[in-house]
Design an enzyme around this catalytic site. Structure first.
Site, PDB file in Angstrom:
ATOM      1  N   GLN A 115      90.372  -0.744  62.523  1.00  0.00           N
ATOM      2  CA  GLN A 115      89.205  -0.969  61.664  1.00  0.00           C
ATOM      3  C   GLN A 115      87.890  -0.630  62.347  1.00  0.00           C
ATOM      4  OE1 GLN A 115      86.873  -4.183  61.684  1.00  0.00           O
ATOM      5  NE2 GLN A 115      87.511  -5.099  59.742  1.00  0.00           N
TER       6      GLN A 115
ATOM      7  N   HIS B 248      82.122   2.164  62.378  1.00  0.00           N
ATOM      8  CA  HIS B 248      83.215   2.733  61.586  1.00  0.00           C
ATOM      9  C   HIS B 248      83.254   4.261  61.611  1.00  0.00           C
ATOM     10  CE1 HIS B 248      84.310  -1.231  60.248  1.00  0.00           C
ATOM     11  NE2 HIS B 248      83.064  -1.442  59.847  1.00  0.00           N
TER      12      HIS B 248
ATOM     13  N   GLN C  83      78.250  -7.281  57.624  1.00  0.00           N
ATOM     14  CA  GLN C  83      76.934  -7.227  58.256  1.00  0.00           C
ATOM     15  C   GLN C  83      75.881  -6.719  57.269  1.00  0.00           C
ATOM     16  OE1 GLN C  83      77.365  -6.029  62.214  1.00  0.00           O
ATOM     17  NE2 GLN C  83      75.208  -5.981  62.703  1.00  0.00           N
TER      18      GLN C  83
ATOM     19  N   SER D 233      84.473  -5.401  56.571  1.00  0.00           N
ATOM     20  CA  SER D 233      84.242  -5.166  57.994  1.00  0.00           C
ATOM     21  C   SER D 233      84.404  -6.470  58.783  1.00  0.00           C
ATOM     22  CB  SER D 233      82.873  -4.520  58.219  1.00  0.00           C
ATOM     23  OG  SER D 233      82.730  -4.071  59.541  1.00  0.00           O
ATOM     24  N   LEU D 234      83.326  -7.003  59.385  1.00  0.00           N
ATOM     25  CA  LEU D 234      83.472  -8.259  60.131  1.00  0.00           C
ATOM     26  C   LEU D 234      84.011  -9.369  59.237  1.00  0.00           C
ATOM     27  CD1 LEU D 234      81.338 -10.935  59.905  1.00  0.00           C
ATOM     28  CD2 LEU D 234      79.721  -9.083  60.235  1.00  0.00           C
TER      29      LEU D 234
ATOM     30  N   ARG E 284      83.094  -8.362  69.664  1.00  0.00           N
ATOM     31  CA  ARG E 284      83.107  -7.168  68.807  1.00  0.00           C
ATOM     32  C   ARG E 284      81.694  -6.615  68.650  1.00  0.00           C
ATOM     33  NH1 ARG E 284      82.833  -6.216  63.080  1.00  0.00           N
ATOM     34  NH2 ARG E 284      84.325  -4.658  62.302  1.00  0.00           N
TER      35      ARG E 284
END
Length: 311
Positions: free
Chosen positions: A252, A203, A9, A94-95, A119
């Site tokens: 995660q 996170h 992101q 991440s994503l 998500r």
């Protein structure tokens, strides 16, 4: 050895994918498939904005994935390059880990889009707006960042969210704690602390409701067999068993993105070439982390054509 990596992101921007869609029917088909899976014209938001709509977490996450997979599909179908033949490993920030798993065959494109939409919604809903925040620490290594986070917490959540490279670490937690961290950077010999324009504290442990939501979603749509092994964010280690992948994707959400360690681990295994698909964000981080590697960022049709010649 070669690793294909996928951005996270923050790499979204209005107009993303538009030139590639104009140049390739394969890219257009990817964007249409994602639109159909989500029941929304995400491709129009990607192409035309407005920026604040694209930046919404629930839109940005599937959009970044769709853009990267469009690049990959054009590379594979028009360039004749199969990821499974050319990649030793995949990884994503991440994503981007979901994008990497889609690229490696563990999820279909439609399922990846739906999972990332959920998500994004779950991460946004986990913490009321204004309660959490994030900041980037520039000129900070992991040790300085952790000491700063501990000092700034004062009973609130303040933790390392992303260990990006030897000079950039991101903190996440309660807004007050993050503001204190920014105010304390000089005391810890850190160059700057910059508040990030994000809508939720990703996170960190405040994201537990989102982790629970993803556990349920991944239970219904579990990953399948991987064609190429993955370096996982939360362990910075290689994983190929679908059950382990599923567990790590849940961890995660609240866990640290150990990107710097992942790059070092891939390099130590013998990876000398990194190919970033769909963005130009991870390349500079990789370059600051390891020496003697080749990093290529592939976004446009010209980039794809150049990569085909190299491969």
């Amino acid at each position: 050895m070669r690793a294909f990596v996928f951005p996270g992101q923050g790499s979204q921007k209005v107009g993303m994918g538009a030139d590639l869609a104009e140049a390739s029917v394969i890219a257009r088909e990817v964007f249409e498939e994602v639109d159909d899976a989500l029941g929304q014209k995400l491709s129009a938001i990607m192409r035309e904005g407005p920026e604040e709509t694209l930046t919404l977490t629930e839109n940005a996450q599937p959009a970044i994935m769709a853009n990267a997979i469009a690049v990959l599909r054009v590379l594979e179908k028009e360039g004749g390059i199969a990821l499974a033949d050319k990649a030793s490993f995949v990884a994503g920030h991440s994503l981007g880990e979901y994008t990497a798993l889609c690229a490696a065959g563990a999820f279909t494109l439609a399922d990846t889009a739906r999972l990332l939409k959920l998500r994004g919604q779950a991460m946004q809903a986990a913490v009321p707006v204004g309660v959490g925040s994030m900041c980037a620490l520039l000129g900070a290594d992991i040790d300085k960042a952790q000491k700063l986070a501990s000092a700034a917490a004062e009973g609130e959540v303040c933790t390392v969210a992303n260990d990006n490279d030897p000079t950039q670490v991101v903190l996440s937690g309660h807004k007050g704690a993050i503001e204190r961290a920014i105010g304390l950077v000089k005391d810890f010999e850190i160059k700057r602390g910059v508040a990030l324009p994000v809508s939720a504290p990703f996170h960190c442990t405040l994201m537990q409701p989102a982790a629970d939501a993803m556990a349920e979603a991944l239970g219904k749509t579990p990953p399948g067999t991987l064609w190429v092994p993955l370096y996982a964010n939360v362990t910075a280690a290689v994983v190929s068993d679908p059950a382990d992948v599923q567990r790590l994707l849940v961890e995660q959400v609240c866990g640290r993105v150990r990107w710097r360690e992942s790059v070092i681990a891939m390099h130590a295994t013998g990876v000398k070439t990194f190919v970033e698909l769909g963005g130009k964000v991870l390349g500079p981080m990789i370059g600051r982390t390891v020496n003697d590697v080749t990093v290529t960022s592939v976004v446009s049709m010209a980039d794809i054509e150049a990569l085909v010649k190299e491969l």
